[in-house]
Design a protein around this motif. Structure first.
Motif, mmCIF file in Angstrom:
data_model
loop_
_atom_site.group_PDB
_atom_site.id
_atom_site.type_symbol
_atom_site.label_atom_id
_atom_site.label_comp_id
_atom_site.label_asym_id
_atom_site.label_seq_id
_atom_site.Cartn_x
_atom_site.Cartn_y
_atom_site.Cartn_z
ATOM 1 N N MET A 81 0.843 -1.197 0.000
ATOM 2 C CA MET A 81 0.000 0.000 0.000
ATOM 3 C C MET A 81 0.877 1.244 0.000
ATOM 4 N N ALA A 82 1.934 1.209 0.821
ATOM 5 C CA ALA A 82 2.837 2.366 0.878
ATOM 6 C C ALA A 82 3.496 2.572 -0.482
ATOM 7 N N SER A 83 3.889 1.468 -1.132
ATOM 8 C CA SER A 83 4.579 1.615 -2.418
ATOM 9 C C SER A 83 3.635 2.207 -3.460
ATOM 10 N N VAL A 138 -7.352 8.745 7.313
ATOM 11 C CA VAL A 138 -8.095 7.584 7.827
ATOM 12 C C VAL A 138 -7.775 6.352 6.978
ATOM 13 N N GLY A 139 -7.424 5.246 7.651
ATOM 14 C CA GLY A 139 -6.977 4.045 6.923
ATOM 15 C C GLY A 139 -5.663 4.367 6.245
ATOM 16 N N GLY A 140 -4.841 5.135 6.936
ATOM 17 C CA GLY A 140 -3.616 5.700 6.337
ATOM 18 C C GLY A 140 -2.446 4.742 6.297
ATOM 19 N N GLY A 141 -2.657 3.479 6.718
ATOM 20 C CA GLY A 141 -1.589 2.480 6.638
ATOM 21 C C GLY A 141 -0.364 2.903 7.416
ATOM 22 N N LEU A 149 2.743 6.693 4.663
ATOM 23 C CA LEU A 149 3.586 7.309 3.631
ATOM 24 C C LEU A 149 2.895 8.517 2.983
ATOM 25 N N VAL A 150 1.588 8.393 2.748
ATOM 26 C CA VAL A 150 0.880 9.515 2.114
ATOM 27 C C VAL A 150 0.973 10.754 3.009
ATOM 28 N N SER A 151 0.738 10.535 4.309
ATOM 29 C CA SER A 151 0.812 11.673 5.233
ATOM 30 C C SER A 151 2.215 12.256 5.270
ATOM 31 N N LEU A 179 -4.753 7.432 11.170
ATOM 32 C CA LEU A 179 -5.574 6.472 11.912
ATOM 33 C C LEU A 179 -5.634 5.175 11.116
ATOM 34 N N ASP A 180 -5.261 4.074 11.762
ATOM 35 C CA ASP A 180 -5.425 2.763 11.109
ATOM 36 C C ASP A 180 -5.610 1.714 12.197
ATOM 37 N N LEU A 181 -5.858 0.485 11.778
ATOM 38 C CA LEU A 181 -6.093 -0.593 12.744
ATOM 39 C C LEU A 181 -4.854 -0.795 13.618
ATOM 40 N N PRO A 182 -5.036 -1.223 14.881
ATOM 41 C CA PRO A 182 -3.893 -1.345 15.785
ATOM 42 C C PRO A 182 -2.777 -2.244 15.235
ATOM 43 N N HIS A 183 -3.120 -3.340 14.519
ATOM 44 C CA HIS A 183 -2.038 -4.215 14.045
ATOM 45 C C HIS A 183 -1.244 -3.582 12.904
ATOM 46 N N VAL A 184 -1.792 -2.531 12.303
ATOM 47 C CA VAL A 184 -1.069 -1.846 11.218
ATOM 48 C C VAL A 184 -0.125 -0.782 11.786
ATOM 49 N N VAL A 185 -0.625 -0.001 12.739
ATOM 50 C CA VAL A 185 0.211 1.105 13.245
ATOM 51 C C VAL A 185 0.944 0.749 14.538
ATOM 52 N N GLY A 225 -6.946 2.500 15.840
ATOM 53 C CA GLY A 225 -8.366 2.589 16.159
ATOM 54 C C GLY A 225 -9.218 1.997 15.058
ATOM 55 N N ASP A 226 -10.501 2.318 15.116
ATOM 56 C CA ASP A 226 -11.451 1.768 14.153
ATOM 57 C C ASP A 226 -12.274 2.933 13.595
ATOM 58 N N MET A 227 -12.149 3.161 12.303
ATOM 59 C CA MET A 227 -12.825 4.330 11.707
ATOM 60 C C MET A 227 -14.345 4.237 11.812
ATOM 61 N N LYS A 239 -7.407 7.619 1.327
ATOM 62 C CA LYS A 239 -6.788 7.179 0.070
ATOM 63 C C LYS A 239 -6.968 5.668 -0.095
ATOM 64 N N THR A 240 -7.573 5.313 -1.195
ATOM 65 C CA THR A 240 -7.901 3.915 -1.524
ATOM 66 C C THR A 240 -8.440 3.156 -0.304
ATOM 67 N N VAL A 241 -9.359 3.808 0.380
ATOM 68 C CA VAL A 241 -10.032 3.186 1.518
ATOM 69 C C VAL A 241 -11.465 2.832 1.119
ATOM 70 N N LEU A 242 -12.197 3.818 0.570
ATOM 71 C CA LEU A 242 -13.621 3.588 0.306
ATOM 72 C C LEU A 242 -13.846 2.493 -0.734
ATOM 73 N N HIS A 243 -12.876 2.293 -1.635
ATOM 74 C CA HIS A 243 -13.103 1.256 -2.663
ATOM 75 C C HIS A 243 -13.100 -0.163 -2.054
ATOM 76 N N SER A 244 -12.674 -0.258 -0.792
ATOM 77 C CA SER A 244 -12.683 -1.581 -0.133
ATOM 78 C C SER A 244 -14.014 -1.878 0.551
ATOM 79 N N TRP A 245 -14.961 -0.937 0.472
ATOM 80 C CA TRP A 245 -16.175 -1.113 1.268
ATOM 81 C C TRP A 245 -17.449 -0.980 0.428
HETATM 82 C C1 LIG Z 1 -6.160 -0.266 0.743
HETATM 83 S S1 LIG Z 1 -5.411 0.176 2.243
HETATM 84 C C2 LIG Z 1 -4.951 1.868 1.960
HETATM 85 C C3 LIG Z 1 -3.828 2.333 2.831
HETATM 86 C C4 LIG Z 1 -3.371 3.790 2.609
HETATM 87 N N1 LIG Z 1 -4.458 4.739 2.671
HETATM 88 C C5 LIG Z 1 -2.652 3.917 1.293
HETATM 89 O O1 LIG Z 1 -3.252 4.290 0.302
HETATM 90 O O2 LIG Z 1 -1.464 3.580 1.241
HETATM 91 C C6 LIG Z 1 -6.783 0.322 3.329
HETATM 92 C C7 LIG Z 1 -6.396 0.597 4.758
HETATM 93 O O3 LIG Z 1 -7.602 0.671 5.555
HETATM 94 C C8 LIG Z 1 -7.288 0.137 6.836
HETATM 95 N N2 LIG Z 1 -8.506 -0.235 7.549
HETATM 96 C C9 LIG Z 1 -9.329 -1.286 7.332
HETATM 97 N N3 LIG Z 1 -10.321 -1.292 8.218
HETATM 98 C C10 LIG Z 1 -10.142 -0.206 9.031
HETATM 99 C C11 LIG Z 1 -10.853 0.320 10.152
HETATM 100 N N4 LIG Z 1 -11.963 -0.268 10.597
HETATM 101 N N5 LIG Z 1 -10.381 1.441 10.742
HETATM 102 C C12 LIG Z 1 -9.244 2.046 10.286
HETATM 103 N N6 LIG Z 1 -8.541 1.584 9.221
HETATM 104 C C13 LIG Z 1 -8.977 0.475 8.610
HETATM 105 C C14 LIG Z 1 -6.414 -1.058 6.470
HETATM 106 O O4 LIG Z 1 -5.678 -1.540 7.577
HETATM 107 C C15 LIG Z 1 -5.542 -0.483 5.368
HETATM 108 O O5 LIG Z 1 -4.358 0.089 5.870
#
Ligand SMILES: C[S@@+](CC[C@H](N)C(=O)[O-])C[C@H]1O[C@@H](n2cnc3c(N)ncnc32)[C@H](O)[C@@H]1O
Length: 367
Positions: free
Chosen positions: A181-183, A208-211, A214-216, A231-237, A254-256, A269-275
């Motif tokens: 994701m960072a790359s 939010v979901g910033g992994g 790197l973007v920040s 802000l990202d999940l605890p196992h990520v940050v 945390g949890d968005m 960034k590339t967060v909403l497309h996962s939902w």
């Molecule tokens: C596709 S990645 C994008 C990461 C980053 N924004 C980027 O573009 O490099 C989606 C991110 O959403 C995070 N994520 C998933 N569920 C989440 C939640 N409930 N709260 C916060 N972050 C969450 C994931 O851990 C992941 O880092």
């Protein structure tokens, strides 16, 4: 049904086989990255012949003769180019000798795989072609038929859990995925300064979901007046090195869906497309609550599918990404019409799309 005539039959077979075997191109690319071929060519400083390439590879001696075959396909696919020295002697008795004279060079595509640059997307190749993300495709038919109960995605059928839980339980996959994701974000570095008006007047931003942030980091380096919270999940940050935290940038596990800290703007960034649409509405409403009604904004970086106006290849990649989201997550890639519907339903009043990041656009959404 019409029967294909001879003149159509064999081109159709060839076309079909090309599609069937397309994964061989992907897997050969992955192998090239695993063997470090792009960096070896780069470090050589000039096009490299097979006889210089082979000793530089850490491969078993019995595999030496297979390297040429791998390179043939990689050249054919456009990952490398092959040139012949201006003067060379061909040994007519030994056809292979002619091939050995070829020298391989990087193309713009394989330059993106070089390690020591911010635009390196090798982790993306390794992560997206990792067995964990390839296996779910075998379950797409079962998922469509509903043969495996109520699993929400083929990924869930393959792994018995959702992708974010899988990351939590598999540290190696978690690192590979976060690195990928960072790359993917590294290339933003080249254009972010063109986005000055987007960040003008903002003092605080939550990514939010910033992994891994790197973007920040790219944004705070370009706009030092901004303070970013990732802000990202605890196992990520949770395990990030403390050096990542600067005066202008901090991380929160945390949890968005529960809470997003207040800020002038929220970046997704590339967060909403996962939902799914329902989940996106939840996220967008939380974002709406985190920003001021006057002067606040949500900044989305994601694809906008525009099938009538963009190049065939660009649409193809976006459709691949859409399928990827369907198989791995409950998300999707969206057209402008689909984005607009979401924004209005989440209580926003207007938006502005700037197609700046190649496959992705920057969308500013205003309350
Ligand atoms: C596709 S990645 C994008 C990461 C980053 N924004 C980027 O573009 O490099 C989606 C991110 O959403 C995070 N994520 C998933 N569920 C989440 C939640 N409930 N709260 C916060 N972050 C969450 C994931 O851990 C992941 O880092």
């Amino acid at each position: 049904m019409d029967v294909l005539r001879g003149s159509e039959l064999f081109p159709a077979q060839s076309d079909l086989y090309r599609h069937v075997f397309n994964y061989i191109s992907s897997m050969s690319l992955k192998c090239a990255v695993e063997l470090g071929i792009p960096d070896i060519i780069h470090n050589h400083g000039q096009p490299i012949t097979l006889s210089d390439l082979v000793p530089a590879l850490e491969i078993h001696p019995s595999k030496t003769s297979s390297v040429h075959r791998l390179m043939c396909l990689l050249v054919h696919s456009g990952f490398f180019s092959a040139t012949r020295p201006a003067v060379h002697h061909i040994n007519h008795k030994d056809g292979d000798h002619e091939d050995e004279e070829e020298a391989y060079d990087l193309t713009p595509t394989s330059r993106l795989l070089l390690k020591d640059n911010l635009s390196c997307i090798s982790p993306m190749v390794l992560s997206m072609l990792d067995a964990a993300l390839v296996t779910p495709w075998h379950f797409m038919g079962d998922w469509f038929r509903g043969n495996r109960g109520s699993s929400s995605t083929p990924f869930e059928i393959a792994h018995n859990m959702k992708i974010w839980e899988y990351g939590d339980q598999n540290p190696e996959f978690n690192s590979l995925f976060n690195e990928a994701m960072a790359s993917d974000s590294g290339m933003m570095n080249w254009v972010i300064r063109d986005c000055e008006p987007v960040f003008e007047g903002l003092v605080t931003l939550v990514d939010v979901g910033g992994g891994t942030g790197l973007v920040s980091r790219i944004i705070t380096e370009s706009f030092p007046h901004l303070k970013c919270t990732v802000l990202d999940l605890p196992h990520v940050v949770g395990n990030l090195p403390a050096v990542g935290q600067t005066e202008n940038m901090k991380f929160i596990g945390g949890d968005m869906f529960r809470s997003i800290p207040p800020a002038n703007a929220v970046l997704l960034k590339t967060v909403l497309h996962s939902w799914s649409d329902d989940k996106c509405l939840e996220i967008l409403k939380k974002c709406r609550g985190a920003i001021p009604s006057d002067g606040g904004k949500v900044i989305i970086i994601d694809a906008v599918i525009n099938r009538n106006k963009e190049e065939h290849q660009v649409t193809e990649v976006k459709l691949f990404l859409d399928m990827l989201m369907m198989v791995m997550t409950t998300g999707r890639e969206r057209s402008e019409k689909q984005w607009k519907k979401l924004f209005l339903e989440a209580g926003f009043r207007s938006y502005k799309i700037t197609p700046i990041f190649g496959l992705r656009s920057l969308i500013e959404v205003f309350p």
